[in-house]
Scaffold this active site. Structure first.
Site, PDB file in Angstrom:
ATOM      1  N   GLU A   1       0.759  -1.255   0.003  1.00 37.26           N
ATOM      2  CA  GLU A   1      -0.091  -0.019  -0.195  1.00 37.26           C
ATOM      3  C   GLU A   1       0.930   1.263   0.263  1.00 37.26           C
ATOM      4  O   GLU A   1       0.778   2.051   0.959  1.00 37.26           O
ATOM      5  CB  GLU A   1      -0.670   0.071   1.105  1.00 37.26           C
ATOM      6  CG  GLU A   1      -1.717  -1.193   1.337  1.00 37.26           C
ATOM      7  CD  GLU A   1      -2.679  -1.271   2.483  1.00 37.26           C
ATOM      8  OE1 GLU A   1      -2.673  -0.316   3.470  1.00 37.26           O
ATOM      9  OE2 GLU A   1      -3.627  -2.078   2.675  1.00 37.26           O
TER      10      GLU A   1
ATOM     11  N   GLU B   1      -6.543 -10.926  -0.365  1.00 39.63           N
ATOM     12  CA  GLU B   1      -7.200 -10.503   0.905  1.00 39.63           C
ATOM     13  C   GLU B   1      -8.765 -10.447   0.349  1.00 39.63           C
ATOM     14  O   GLU B   1      -9.461  -9.365   0.717  1.00 39.63           O
ATOM     15  CB  GLU B   1      -6.823  -9.409   1.474  1.00 39.63           C
ATOM     16  CG  GLU B   1      -5.206  -8.998   1.553  1.00 39.63           C
ATOM     17  CD  GLU B   1      -4.853  -7.888   2.316  1.00 39.63           C
ATOM     18  OE1 GLU B   1      -5.504  -7.219   3.255  1.00 39.63           O
ATOM     19  OE2 GLU B   1      -3.601  -7.573   2.185  1.00 39.63           O
TER      20      GLU B   1
END
Length: 362
Positions: free
Chosen positions: A161, A267
């Site tokens: 991220e 995820e």
């Protein structure tokens, strides 16, 4: 008087104790699990915590999945809280569980601005660490953790991220503010040095949003051109009943695979609320208490899961793994966003939801 045959006693004993020794049994499931339906496509994984490694949850994992990821225990904050202190216990137990049960193990994650310990960015006097110091600390962390699990972990989310959601390019995290863009390149090089056989992934969310997708592509293309050892991109897959669309998901797969990268959904969950990244944040605790899984939510979620897996099967040549983020609706990280969510394929009683049968019906 005729004595009962010993076999009769054994039969009764097995009838009583059988569930103690058998694999997870559920009248709604057949002998096949998700891993079996998708054996010719890609591994199916799940993020786990210590609470999942025993009892019915353990049996559900072993019946349905052939890959696991540590939900939190291998992130830098939990595993390396102080510069000279490592907490190995939980991470080791998860690695051992995978090894004993023949499961693939993904490592998550080595470098992330969130859940990072304070010492990483600060000197002893509280001043901001230099770029050189930060990179040395990252290198030491990566080398120690990757080396420890070298025989267990086949793939790592190396960097997590770093691309901004707004118009900026990089997220203005302490990592970026101290080291600029260089920490991304160096993290991958350090990880490759520690384990040349590991598959190394860049991992991010909102990878189906056009602006962010293009920025991630730009970064990865530039790093690959410099010979940085990146092998794949992780589409986190924190999706919802109205996001992403089929076309945007396919565009992301096509774009990233054009770089020669492997793609994994790392995820996966499908929020029952509209929006991106698990739906909107709600701060009203009363809403969490009354939130229910309605038939409308069930139908929308079912259709979204069906679409997602239709696309993933279609692109199986590029998809090398799909991992759900949490095991069942008993608990999801999305519950912490302010209202109860029901984003997974198994309900609060560990039973398969209707969506389960949609993703296994092909």
């Amino acid at each position: 008087m005729r004595k009962p045959h010993i076999i009769s006693y054994l039969a009764v004993l097995l009838l009583i104790t059988g569930p103690m020794f058998s694999a997870y049994k559920n009248k709604d499931l057949d002998a096949k699990g998700l891993k079996d339906y998708y054996r010719k496509y890609f591994p199916i994984g799940v993020a786990v915590a210590p609470r999942d490694l025993s009892g019915d949850k353990r049996n559900l994992i072993l019946s349905q999945f052939n890959s696991i990821t540590s939900e939190n225990a291998m992130k830098m904050g939990p595993i390396h809280p102080m510069e000279n202190t490592y907490n190995w216990k939980i991470a080791d137990s998860i690695a051992s569980f995978a090894r004993i049960n023949g499961l693939k193990l993904r490592g998550h994650c080595l470098v992330w601005h969130n859940q990072a310990p304070r010492w990483l960015f600060k000197n002893e006097d509280g001043s901001v660490a230099s770029k050189e110091t930060l990179l040395k600390r990252i290198q030491a962390h990566i080398n120690t953790v990757v080396s420890r699990y070298k025989k267990d972990i086949y793939a790592w989310d190396v960097v997590n991220e770093v691309i901004a959601d707004d118009s900026a390019y990089f997220r203005k995290s302490p990592l970026y503010q101290i080291a600029g863009e260089d920490f991304v390149e160096m993290a991958f090089r350090y990880a490759h040095q520690a384990d040349p056989n590991a598959q190394l992934f860049y991992n991010d969310y909102n990878t189906e949003q056009p602006l962010k997708r293009e920025k991630i592509y730009r970064m990865l293309k530039g790093l690959l051109a410099k010979g940085v050892p990146i092998h794949g991109v992780g589409l986190q897959g924190h999706w919802s009943v109205n996001n992403p669309s089929r076309s945007e998901l396919e565009k992301s797969i096509a774009l990233f695979s054009s770089l020669g990268l492997k793609i994994q959904v790392t995820e996966l969950d499908v929020s029952v609320y509209d929006g991106h990244q698990g739906g909107q944040l709600i701060k009203d605790n009363a809403q969490q208490a009354v939130a229910a899984f309605t038939p409308e939510m069930e139908e929308k979620q079912l259709q979204q899961y069906k679409m997602i897996f239709d696309v993933l099967r279609k692109h199986k040549d590029h998809i090398t793994g799909v991992t759900f983020w949490n095991l069942s609706d008993q608990y999801s990280w999305l519950d912490n966003r302010g209202r109860k969510n029901y984003p997974l394929l198994f309900d609060q009683e560990l039973k398969p939801k209707k969506a389960y049968f949609e993703v296994t019906k092909f």
